[in-house]
Design a protein around this motif. Sequence first.
Motif, short mmCIF file in Angstrom:
data_model
loop_
_atom_site.label_atom_id
_atom_site.label_comp_id
_atom_site.label_asym_id
_atom_site.label_seq_id
_atom_site.Cartn_x
_atom_site.Cartn_y
_atom_site.Cartn_z
N VAL A 28 0.84 -1.20 0.00
CA VAL A 28 0.00 0.00 0.00
C VAL A 28 0.88 1.25 0.00
CG1 VAL A 28 -1.74 1.31 1.26
CG2 VAL A 28 -1.87 -1.18 1.19
N LYS A 29 0.74 2.05 -1.01
CA LYS A 29 1.47 3.31 -1.06
C LYS A 29 0.78 4.33 -0.16
CE LYS A 29 3.26 2.54 -5.71
NZ LYS A 29 3.40 3.05 -7.10
N VAL A 30 1.57 4.96 0.68
CA VAL A 30 1.01 5.87 1.68
C VAL A 30 0.22 6.98 1.01
CG1 VAL A 30 1.57 7.46 3.56
CG2 VAL A 30 2.88 5.34 3.28
N ALA A 31 0.68 7.46 -0.13
CA ALA A 31 -0.04 8.53 -0.83
C ALA A 31 -1.44 8.07 -1.23
CB ALA A 31 0.75 8.96 -2.07
N ARG A 32 -1.55 6.77 -1.63
CA ARG A 32 -2.86 6.24 -2.01
C ARG A 32 -3.80 6.14 -0.82
NH1 ARG A 32 -7.02 6.32 -4.94
NH2 ARG A 32 -7.86 4.37 -5.71
N VAL A 33 -3.25 5.79 0.34
CA VAL A 33 -4.06 5.75 1.56
C VAL A 33 -4.61 7.14 1.86
CG1 VAL A 33 -4.03 5.32 4.04
CG2 VAL A 33 -2.80 3.79 2.50
N GLY A 34 -3.75 8.15 1.67
CA GLY A 34 -4.22 9.51 1.89
C GLY A 34 -5.34 9.89 0.95
N GLN A 35 -5.27 9.43 -0.31
CA GLN A 35 -6.33 9.72 -1.27
C GLN A 35 -7.64 9.08 -0.84
OE1 GLN A 35 -4.94 8.40 -5.09
NE2 GLN A 35 -3.14 9.73 -5.07
N ILE A 36 -7.58 7.84 -0.34
CA ILE A 36 -8.80 7.18 0.12
C ILE A 36 -9.36 7.88 1.34
CG2 ILE A 36 -9.65 5.04 1.17
CD1 ILE A 36 -7.93 3.50 -0.72
N ALA A 37 -8.47 8.32 2.24
CA ALA A 37 -8.94 9.03 3.43
C ALA A 37 -9.64 10.34 3.05
CB ALA A 37 -7.76 9.31 4.37
N ARG A 38 -9.14 11.00 1.99
CA ARG A 38 -9.77 12.25 1.57
C ARG A 38 -11.04 12.00 0.74
NH1 ARG A 38 -4.26 13.47 0.85
NH2 ARG A 38 -4.36 12.94 -1.37
N ARG A 39 -11.09 10.85 0.07
CA ARG A 39 -12.25 10.50 -0.76
C ARG A 39 -12.67 9.07 -0.44
NH1 ARG A 39 -10.93 11.81 -6.88
NH2 ARG A 39 -13.16 11.29 -7.01
N PRO A 40 -13.31 8.89 0.72
CA PRO A 40 -13.61 7.53 1.18
C PRO A 40 -14.90 6.94 0.62
CG PRO A 40 -14.32 9.10 2.83
CD PRO A 40 -13.72 9.91 1.70
N GLY A 41 -15.51 7.61 -0.35
CA GLY A 41 -16.83 7.20 -0.82
C GLY A 41 -16.88 5.77 -1.31
N MET A 42 -15.89 5.35 -2.12
CA MET A 42 -15.92 3.99 -2.67
C MET A 42 -15.76 2.95 -1.57
SD MET A 42 -13.85 2.47 -5.96
CE MET A 42 -14.57 3.77 -6.98
N MET A 43 -14.87 3.21 -0.62
CA MET A 43 -14.68 2.25 0.46
C MET A 43 -15.94 2.16 1.33
SD MET A 43 -11.79 2.13 3.48
CE MET A 43 -12.53 3.50 4.39
N LEU A 44 -16.57 3.29 1.66
CA LEU A 44 -17.77 3.28 2.47
C LEU A 44 -18.92 2.59 1.75
CD1 LEU A 44 -17.65 6.90 3.98
CD2 LEU A 44 -17.07 4.74 5.09
N ALA A 45 -19.01 2.82 0.43
CA ALA A 45 -20.04 2.14 -0.35
C ALA A 45 -19.82 0.62 -0.33
CB ALA A 45 -20.06 2.66 -1.78
N GLY A 46 -18.55 0.21 -0.44
CA GLY A 46 -18.24 -1.22 -0.38
C GLY A 46 -18.58 -1.83 0.97
N LEU A 47 -18.27 -1.11 2.04
CA LEU A 47 -18.58 -1.62 3.38
C LEU A 47 -20.09 -1.73 3.59
CD1 LEU A 47 -15.95 0.37 5.50
CD2 LEU A 47 -15.91 -2.07 4.92
N ALA A 48 -20.83 -0.74 3.11
CA ALA A 48 -22.29 -0.79 3.26
C ALA A 48 -22.88 -1.97 2.48
CB ALA A 48 -22.90 0.52 2.77
N ALA A 49 -22.39 -2.17 1.25
CA ALA A 49 -22.88 -3.29 0.44
C ALA A 49 -22.49 -4.62 1.07
CB ALA A 49 -22.33 -3.20 -0.97
#
Length: 351
Positions: free
Chosen positions: A75-96
């Motif tokens: 996991v590239k740290v920069a990518r983790v930061g992008q997900i933290a700033r734009r967590p919509g896809m991860m939250l949608a996946g968790l809800a589903a």
Amino acid sequence: MTARMSLASNVSHFLHHHLLKLIVLSYVLAAAFPALGLWIKDAAIVDFGTADGRVTMTLPKLLLALLLFNAGMRVKVARVGQIARRPGMMLAGLAANLAVPLIFLAVMVPAMQAWHNPDEAAVVLVGLALVTAMPIAGSSTGWAQAADGDMALSLGLVLGSTLLSPLTTPASLHALGSIAPGPYGEELHRLAGRDTGAFLAAWVLLPSLMGVAARFLLGEDRAGAVERRLRIVAPLTLLVLCYANASACLPQALGQPDWDFLGITLTFVAGLCVSTFAAGYVLARLLRADHGQRAALMFGLGMNNNGTGLVLASLALGSQPLAMLPIIVYNLTQHLVAGCVDAMLRRTAAA
């Protein structure tokens, strides 16, 4: 040095290209020669008592931690930061991941109640309830890695579901317990009171964070070199875990098979498994995900940590051993479906 790197690259390519066949082979070996798998499953690396109880590190726990550490290293740290700033896809996946299995089982309850043997149908429901209540499997990161998936999103789904599991696991078990008939519903309500958060935090969350931290401390260049050398670790670890878990279950399940019960179990297990993977694909299309994100969503939604479900079932449902069978069958089925999904993703990526 170049020869060793070439050999490691060839081995890595072989493992990733033939991962499904190797997993099927691990189950065949577990059914035919379970002794080594049983030793792996029960081998204690560290075992000592404290004022609050015993602290035990078993070999499967260590292998699980290694799998998640390796995923964290990718996991590239920069990518983790992008997900933290734009967590919509991860939250949608968790809800589903929470909603789709509950909807599937709720819809299937009338069909289960119509089965000629109500006890068998109830056992299937209890087993699948345990599967769906578990967080996303750490092995989903291994499959996502093999399919060149978005490792930050894949790991984020695992970590997110793990962090939420102290709330979501009891809630799911209570919800399904309210529709399960008779004593089986009571068993699910009782299981909802068990705390799996400490185990998940210690053997899933912590190793993953350690992997991310190791990459950050090493820097991208040195971390990339280490990552290339460790690329064979994830599939090998996954194969050993599959073999060890199956060794404890398959010989007993196949010793005196009840084909009628196996039939209904396989039907509902396959239906649930295909539905969850399909939900990941549909969600990816709705969110206009790229190839890596689609892989992470499909494997994340399709795979559950049923190793924990097996532990809970063995502790709380020891008097009803048949309740273990749906979990055993799901463990095999989700990897078979994952292999088919992996092949599909490879074809779409090459197109």
